[in-house]
Every structure is written in C-alpha cells, then in structure tokens.
Design an enzyme around this catalytic site. Structure first.
Site: not given
Ligand code: GLN
Length: 485
Positions: A177, A153, A78
C-alpha cells in the site's frame, strides 16, 4: 517555480538562507490544495488552522536559529494514523466520528522534527484495497489521469505528493500500500523493515505485516523522512531496538560490484509490455552504474498471494472485532438489544470489502479449519521468508517491477476482488518476509502514466535501498514531468 512544487531539501535550503518563511510555504501548499483538490480528492480532512499555527512556530524557531530536519515542511498523514483531537477515520463509516485522545508515535516524531501537517489523506477502508475506491468518503483520482485510480490503499498520500498538495506524506504498507500507489502516481515510496518504524497509534489491519513509511518526490527526501521516522519505541512491542543510521549518508555512494538479483518468477507473462520495457531499461541503467545482474529464484512466489489472503484477513478479523459500537466510533440506532446493536453497527459501519475480509478471516481461524488455513499459510510464509534469506546470500538487492500494469481505470476492478488482489502480486512477498522495499519512478507509458521499479533488500538494509535508488535516480534522469491538472 512555485514553492509547493519543491522538495524537502530544496525548501530547507531556502528556509536556512532566509529566502522564504514556513508560512509562505504552507500558504503555497494550501493554495495548491484549493486549486486541485476538487479534482483529485487526496484528503478526507484538511488541517489548515493547525498547519498555519505549526508554520508560525516553525518561523519562530528559525528566528532563534533552530532548524530541525523537517522544520516548516508540509506533510500529509494517511487517515490511519491517530492524531490527537483530529478525527481519524481509517476511511470507514465505523470510525467517521472517532477523535483519538493521543498521537501516533510517527506523528509525535514528525512534529518533533518540525513538520507542518496539511491534513489526513484518503485511503481504502481499513487499508484494504489497491485503488482507494473502498473509502467511505469516495475515491481519490490519479493526478496523471483523473479517470484512473491512484493505487491503494494509501492512494490519497501518493496523489497528494504527486499533485503537489503536500511536500511529503506518510502511508502504511501491509501488502504494497505504499509502493504500489507510489509507482502508479510517479513518486518515491518506501516500506521499511518490519520493526523499523513504530506503529503505536497506527490503526491495525494485519499486525504481522503492517508497517509505516514515507512518500516523497525524490530519494533524498525519502532518506530525510526515514531519519525522522525510524527507531525503537518503548510503546510498541514489535519495534526493534537497533541503531538507526543517518540515512542521508547512503545517498549517491557508488554501487560498483553490487550483485543485483533478478528473480525469474517476477518476470513472467502477463506483465504489461510497457512496464516490462521500463523495468528492463532500469536494469540497464543500474548495470551501467556498476551493478551486476544475476539470475535468482524465489521458488515459493506462486504461493504469496494465497498466503497473504489467509494471513491478512485472519489478523484483520481479529483486529476489527473491537468495532462493536460500544467503545468508540459509529453506533447503530433503533435497536432492541445488545446483540442487535452489535450486528447493526457492524452491518452499517463496514463496507463490502471489509466485510469480505472479516468473513474470510473468521472462517480461516475457526476451529477445525485453523490448521488447514492459518497454520498452513504460516508454514508457507516461513518458506517464502527463507527464499529471501537464500537470495540475499547471493545478491545485495533485488530488482523487480513494482506493479504488473500502470494505473487502471476507476471501476475497472471493483466487481472482481481477485483482479484487484492481483495488482499487489509483486509487493506482497516483501511484507510476508518482513524485509524493506522501495518503489522509484522509472519512466512513463505512452499514454503518459508513471511507472515504477522496485528494489528489495535484506532486513534493516534500508540504507542499501537508498544507495541504489539514489544512484539509479541520478543516472536514469527520468524526465521531471508534473501532472497537468
Ligand atoms: N492491496 C492489499 C490489500 O488489499 C494491500 C493493502 C495494504 O498494503 N494495506 O490487502
């Protein structure tokens, strides 16, 4: 069978027998990338030259009889983990030109285990999002249906594994995420315990929640990746000094007599009926393997989303204060003075969702509001954590859906942040409590979209997750479909 479609353990068997070379594996994966990347857009940057050099090294090692656990295995990273000399953008304009002078510890560890790096995977900007649509570099598409999002994400890391553009990948999970995109792309994803994997070199989003973990094609590969990633790091003060077991030893051990907690708060109206049916079926498979379902309650579940959307933005607003156009990354041009440079850099460098989080977080931390928001959220967080402590006195693992729905369409939730936030309803509590969680494929919707079941365990019990997940995976024998692409 194409090499790119195989798992880590299958490729390692072939490498050990001398039937394939690391170079052939890397070439197969890059040929696959050439064929499908235009449709899926899993990557922000490919690292083909580096990968071929690493594959050559792997082949030289193999010739000397040195085969490490990931020798010759193509892995995607990532674009939130720092790679020395290779741009690391975090999906943001503000870091589009940032070249880290050092590697994240996980990159060092994967390298030491022999991995070959395919490239830097696409992601929501600063890991804020659930669909990979907030990336400055454009969205990633779900390999199972190109009109749909891959989750987020870590959407690029998940789609790259699902589309066979790598063999395994690394993501980060602050509120779901890793697990949410794993579920929506039909792959295995694990968020380890807070402190289990070093975050040195992980670009910080919310430091009390962030954790790095793997995406893989099956549960055995997840154990292999965890062996490479886990462990104490003197460079990272929140990494925990605790022994790391060999995670492979848990694979396939039986779960007879295990108590499987079913939290009533996670089986409520509003879950897509196909998700509910698939998760119920998963439960019956687990029961047939000797697990005993018990009803449990996590009474503070209803506050998880509210608590997370105070704590995560508050920490983000503080972590992202460093992007000021001075130290690194993007700097706005044509400004009169320093104050204007700061303002314009941040205005032009950050996207809308990141700005929203910074504003919410700054507000929640401001004098006069701190106690009412951050302070209160931290207190409720302690209650959420206690819910899990109580639950794990009664059960070995908890079983829930990973997501409330299968993958949604691109653009469907971009105008409604609250709807987007709701897609993490089942994954966020894990991070607030600091416990490990894992998503495992549990079937397909009628439209052919993958679905996931989530297992949760107590702190540092990743082994239990791998144990139940491997037993479940074998017994459920979910059809091994691949996306058509
Ligand atoms: N979707 C969640 C957010 O927008 C979690 C994101 C994540 O785990 N990085 O914060």
């Amino acid at each position: 069978m194409e090499l790119y479609s195989l798992t880590i353990h299958e490729l390692q068997d072939l490498l050990k027998k001398g039937e394939v070379s690391a170079r052939e594996i890397a070439e197969s994966v890059f040929a696959r990338v050439d064929a499908v990347e235009e449709k899926v857009h899993s990557y922000i940057r490919l690292m083909k030259d580096e990968a071929l050099a690493q594959a050559a090294q792997a082949d030289a090692d193999i010739k000397k009889g040195e085969i490490k656990p990931l020798t010759g295995i193509p892995v995607a990273l990532k674009d939130i983990v720092c790679t020395k000399g290779v741009p690391t953008t975090c999906g943001s304009r503000i870091l589009h030109n940032f070249v880290p002078p050092y590697n994240a510890t996980v990159v060092e560890k994967l390298s030491a285990a022999g991995a070959v790096f395919v490239g830097k995977a696409n992601m929501d900007e600063f890991a804020m999002g659930s669909s990979t649509e907030t990336s400055y570099f454009g969205p990633t598409r779900n390999p199972w249906d190109l009109e749909r999002i891959p989750g987020g994400s870590s959407g690029g890391s998940a789609s790259a594994v699902a589309a066979d553009e790598c063999i395994a990948s690394i993501g980060s999970d602050t509120g779901g995420s890793i697990r949410q995109p794993a579920a929506l792309c039909g792959v295995v994803g694990m968020k380890p315990t807070y402190g289990r994997v070093s975050r040195f070199g992980l670009i910080a989003f919310a430091s009390s929640l962030d954790q790095i973990g793997p995406f893989t094609k099956d549960v055995e590969d997840c154990a292999i990746m965890m062996n490479a990633l886990a462990g104490y790091d003197p460079k990272e003060s929140t990494s925990v000094q605790a022994d790391v077991p060999d995670y492979r030893q848990f694979l396939g051990r039986d779960i007879k007599g295990w108590k499987i907690g079913i939290p009533k708060e996670y089986f409520v109206e509003g879950i897509d009926p196909e998700v509910a049916a698939a998760v119920e079926k998963a439960m019956s498979v687990v029961k047939a393997c000797g697990g005993e379902a018990i009803d449990i309650s996590l009474p503070h579940t209803q506050y998880c989303l509210a608590v997370y959307y105070i704590i995560a933005p508050a920490e983000a607003s503080s972590n992202l204060a460093r992007y000021d156009g001075v130290k690194y990354g993007y700097r706005a041009q044509g400004v009169r003075d320093l104050a204007e440079m700061y303002k314009k850099t941040r205005q032009e460098g950050f996207g809308a969702e990141v700005k929203r989080r910074i504003m919410i977080g700054t507000y929640a931390l401001s004098a006069g509001y701190y106690d009412a928001y951050y302070g209160k959220a931290s207190q409720v967080r302690a209650l959420i954590r206690r819910d899990f402590d109580e639950a794990f006195k009664r059960c070995d693992v908890i079983l829930t859906p990973t997501t409330p729905t299968p993958a949604f369409k691109l653009g469907e939730k971009t105008d409604d942040p609250l709807q987007m936030y709701l897609s993490d309803i089942f994954t966020i509590s894990t991070n607030l409590a600091g416990i490990p969680g894992m998503s495992v494929p549990c079937g397909f919707s009628k439209a052919g979209l993958p679905l996931g079941v989530q297992f949760l365990a107590n702190h540092f019990e990743e082994g239990k997750l791998l144990q139940i997940a491997s037993v479940y995976e074998k017994a459920a024998a979910i059809e091994k479909r691949r996306p058509a692409l």
